[in-house]
Design a protein around this motif. Sequence first.
Motif, PDB file in Angstrom:
ATOM      1  N   ARG A 100       1.801 -46.698  20.625  1.00 33.73           N
ATOM      2  CA  ARG A 100       1.471 -47.364  21.888  1.00 33.73           C
ATOM      3  C   ARG A 100       2.086 -48.762  21.981  1.00 33.73           C
ATOM      4  O   ARG A 100       2.467 -49.215  23.062  1.00 33.73           O
ATOM      5  CB  ARG A 100      -0.064 -47.482  22.031  1.00 33.73           C
ATOM      6  N   ASP A 101       2.130 -49.414  20.831  1.00 32.65           N
ATOM      7  CA  ASP A 101       2.652 -50.796  20.847  1.00 32.65           C
ATOM      8  C   ASP A 101       4.180 -50.840  20.838  1.00 32.65           C
ATOM      9  O   ASP A 101       4.772 -51.917  20.724  1.00 32.65           O
ATOM     10  CB  ASP A 101       2.092 -51.588  19.669  1.00 32.65           C
ATOM     11  N   THR A 103       6.232 -49.605  18.549  1.00 34.39           N
ATOM     12  CA  THR A 103       6.850 -49.528  17.217  1.00 34.39           C
ATOM     13  C   THR A 103       7.012 -48.073  16.802  1.00 34.39           C
ATOM     14  O   THR A 103       6.290 -47.187  17.264  1.00 34.39           O
ATOM     15  CB  THR A 103       6.003 -50.278  16.184  1.00 34.39           C
TER      16      THR A 103
END
Length: 706
Positions: A100-101, A103
């Motif tokens: 989600r971030d 990465t």
Amino acid sequence: MDDRVVGALSLPDDWPAHPDLSLALNRMGSFDWDLDSGLMHMDRPALDVFDLRADEYDDRPGTLGQRVPSDESTRLDAMVAQALKNGQSTYGAYFRILRRDGTLRWTHTQGFIRRDGTGRPHRIIGIVRDATQELADSTARRELDEDRRRRTSVVESTTAALAHARTVKDVIDVLKNSQGLAHLGATSLVVGLHEAGRIHLVADGPVGSFVPGTRYTRTDEPYPMGEVIRTLTPRFIESADDFATSYPVLWPHISGLGITSAAYLPLIAQARPIGAIGLLYSDKDGFTGDERNLLIALGSSIAQSLQRAMLYEQEHDLAEGLQKAMLPRRIPEVPGAQIAVRYRSARLGRDIGGDWYDVIPLPGGRVGAVIGDVQGHDTDAAAVMGQLRIVLRAYAAEGHSPATVMARASVFLHELDTDRFATCTYAEVDLTTGVIQLVRAGHIDPLIRDGDGSCRLLRAEGGLPLGLSAEFGRLAYPVSTAELDPGQTLVLYTDGLVELPGADLDDGMQLLTAMVRNGPQDLQQLADQLCDAVDERGGDDDVAVLLLRRKAAHAPRPGGRLQQHVAQNDPDALTASRHMIRSAVRAWGAKERADEVELAADELITNALIHTDCGAIVTIRVLTGPERRLRVDVEDRSSALPRRRDAGVTGVSGRGLMLVERLSDAWGVESRGTGKCVWCEFIVPEREQPPGVTERTPILPDGNRK
């Protein structure tokens, strides 16, 4: 009994754990993919691996596309399709997902393919798990292994480079110029050699780091090199504070270099210290066990190379001294000629060989020029060369013809009880006439350089090398004749000057011809330039060069020449010779010295007739060069040399040579191949001739001119 023991144990209520719990705790999830309907069930831990909530997944594999990058998805689909097609029962793969971030995280999946009775796949049951830590550990291991391999390769490559180092300087250059020190992280190095209780610093470290007074230090002084040589133990300095505390005398001088650590290693060969090496670091603190082991291994390799280099230099110095002793100590001044000689040892191999040159002044304005090469590159070749040079010089000085000189030298070498042979060129140059008599024994043809710089090969018929011609009974050496005009240069050389690595001899000859043609006019500069070219390209053979130029300004010019044979018990011949000498001296404008010349000549002729069993040949001639001289030669077939004797008060003989010495300006004895020649010379003034009048040759008693 066993049931009672088991029942007495206190176990958790949920023991053994359910497989779902085991998977969840280990960050693993499961999936069940029905290939007929296309639906894929994923449990909660599996969705956590993909960073998805339950409400975000609808049991369709395509929904996972938001978490799997397109390139990874394509690769996975191809892998699964291949497994289904090939009849495999399992597959597995690592791939990345997008969290989600934003990465990326490494993930691993493994599936079991179930098939029906016909072999058609209809279901895949498998797991997915977070592989971040696993791959991180694997990468770390690979990096560690790679670092170890890199360090090991540094030692191996440095050792391989040191194998070609022949001198101490070569060893230092390899260490400084190779990438080994850079790969080991060292900023620079210092190297010292152990010599009779002292350490000689041969590598100073970084620029500007030399400490005055440390070029030579004792092993008992408080320096790290002395410590490791005394203890034979490596010294690893972990920090700048460690350096400052351990070596307070040295540290103030190098504290400004930014050194943070250092490793000093004793260089040990054959169980004795031959020196020490120090590796200096500017961005390192401490040494691991692997680093220490590798540095110790590197020190051992360096020690072996340095020992080889030191032994080589000792052998080279001995061989070079022998070579210099065997070559002529000086080249004599030869009137009418300009001469330059050079010898260069090989830059590869053992640096010593049997190449030589020699210049032999001969009677009558002649000079012998010799160039040769004894087979081999060792001290034995140099020793054989020295003996061969001496006997060849002796045969030439005795007056033998060039062919005889070569033949006798070949017999000498053959009887020397050695397996060596030698190539050689002997050129006898008459500087009065410019005539060259050339004999080759398996050697390379010489060159002639004209006064305008043009250069050509002087072709000469040759014979077998010295030693071989005697062994095979082919001692007849052909003599080639050429002319050397004033200003022309005879170029003699050995094959090391024209043999090029990987090239034909013709290519080397063309290169040499071009260098001689385009070289400087000055003979010394030309000789240096030829040898410098050999140094630049290296090679495994030594080189000798002899350049002889006939000078125009001082080349002797013949004047008159008369000759008379005087036989034993022939008073008339003796009287005729006296009359010839008296007439010649007056005709050549030396009337004021006629009595001196006649008396000295009479003494020489009388000695030849009394002290030998054969007659004599009397020659009188004028030599015109820097000063005009009248020369009397008396030749006989006896090899016994005359000697001055004290006649005593009442003696009737023994004063002849003393009288000749007093009357003449110079006198001497020359060995000839058929006997000897005793001569004397008188300086006489130049005659002033009227225009158009040439010097007159006197008339012999029988009315003929010689």
